[in-house]
Write a protein that holds these residues in place. Structure first.
Motif: not given
Ligand SMILES: *Cc1c(COP(=O)(O)O)cnc(C)c1O
Length: 401
Positions: A251-261
């Motif tokens: 999560h941290l290493t991939t811009t901490a984006k919450r999964p969403h469509r």
């Protein structure tokens, strides 16, 4: 084991190197011998071309997932998260261990500069402790002394008395692929109540007993830089046995984006540390050849051992009970060898295009780390003039296929 002086003249040293190194390269030309070259063949070309043709060259793609699963299988770690390089992997490992801005992180001075840099990138300050002669890894006795003599217990942890800094973690480094005393350091960190992180950048496929290096603490960092045993061009991975921490690392290493469509919602100040799929494709092909590379490495190591056998030049060997990937072969010159002698050996080898290298300048002598707290460093100091790294590329092995 050692006599008080180096008995070999620089020319004798070069003559011994020549006994192992092939006289010509694959094309028959007079060869040059870099310290460590990658081993790339048709598998690597095919994987990278297939990745290009898929158009998934960047932040998503099947190779990223495949490399992570391959690394989990190889290391036994519950979770491997691939990132842009080993330095980033170590910075993230420190964050997983709970290191906070202003903390002190205890580590050896005898290491590559990236170890100390990652500590600073995480907002902490390195403190340097000596290594032991056998493994060139952290000395458990010196580590204990650093805590007992310069830190005070506070709550469940420790505070460094002179600087007032909280001790956030210990970083154990495995040098040249030879495992450090991970079991002892792990036990000591547990006793002290201080999180352990491992810099396993050089030790993919190196084990202590049956446990892969990088799995003795909260998290461990691997590197796939071009000079390591397996390369992705540039790259690294975080290893952890804690599933939740592994998910947090991803999560941290991939811009901490919450999964969403479709929504761009970020939960933290994240990092763009993800490994591109193009690099992961190269990594999958390289990991597929790891057994072949390891077999070549061990034969090359055996040849270096045979050539220096009977001289007072000692080839560094893995400790009993450990398995080394033999990434980098190195020799230790006798006690009392001067920097002048070492430099004369290095110059004589370089004159013949045999690019031997010295040990890194220890961290406590670099300007940005000179003022950091440190214990006594006699083994670190005396190793500098005594260690020479030898050309170690897998293709230098002539014994096998
Ligand atoms: C290579 C290396 C690193 C850093 O890895 P990069 O992928 O180059 O960032 C860290 N620590 C040690 C001991 C290394 O050898």
């Amino acid at each position: 084991m050692t006599s008080p002086r180096a008995s070999l003249a620089p020319a004798d040293f070069v003559a011994l190197l020549r006994e192992v190194l092939p006289a010509t390269d694959a094309a028959g030309a007079a060869a040059a011998y870099p310290l460590h070259e990658p081993s790339l063949g048709p598998d690597e070309t095919a994987a990278v071309v297939a990745c290009l043709q898929s158009t998934f060259v960047s932040s998503v793609g099947a190779y990223v997932d495949q490399l992570e699963r391959d690394l989990e299988r190889l290391t036994g770690a519950a979770r491997a998260v691939v990132v842009v390089n080993g330095t980033a992997a170590l910075e993230v490992s420190l964050l997983l261990a709970g290191v906070e801005r202003g903390d002190l992180v205890v580590t050896p001075s005898l290491t590559f500069v990236a170890t100390a840099n990652a500590i600073r990138h995480a907002g902490a300050e390195p403190a340097f402790v000596d290594v032991e002669e056998e493994t060139l890894g952290l000395s458990p006795a010196d580590l204990r002394r650093f805590f007992e003599e310069t830190c005070v217990r506070e709550g469940g942890g420790w505070r460094h008395a002179a600087t007032g800094r909280r001790v956030g973690a210990v970083v154990l480094v495995h040098i040249f692929g030879n495992p450090a005393r991970a079991v002892e350091v792990q036990a000591l960190c547990q006793e002290l109540g201080v999180p352990l992180v491992e810099d396993a950048a050089e030790s993919l496929a190196s084990f202590v007993g049956d446990t892969h290096t990088g799995r003795f603490g909260v998290a461990g960092a691997l590197s796939f830089n071009g000079n390591k045993i397996v390369t992705t061009g540039g790259g690294g991975a975080v290893l952890t046995d804690d599933e939740a921490l592994g998910a947090h690392a991803k999560h941290l290493t991939t811009t901490a984006k919450r999964p969403h469509r479709w929504e761009y919602w970020h939960t933290d100040v994240g990092y763009n540390y993800r490994m591109p799929n193009l690099n992961a494709a190269l990594g999958v092909a390289q990991v597929g050849r790891l057994d072949e590379l390891l077999a070549k490495k061990v034969r090359l190591f055996d040849r270096w051992c045979a050539v220096f056998d009977g001289s007072d030049v000692e080839v560094l060997r893995p400790r009993a009970g450990t398995r080394s990937n033999h990434w980098l072969n190195a020799v230790r010159l006798p006690v009392g060898t001067s920097m002048e002698t070492r430099n004369a050996w290095l110059d004589a080898a370089c004159d013949e295009k045999i690019f031997c290298r010295p040990l890194w300048v220890p961290m406590h002598r670099l300007p940005m780390y000179a003022a950091c707290p440190r214990g006594a460093l006699p083994v670190t100091e005396s190793s500098e003039a005594r260690i020479i790294c030898l050309p170690s590329s897998a293709h230098l092995d002539r014994g096998g296929a």
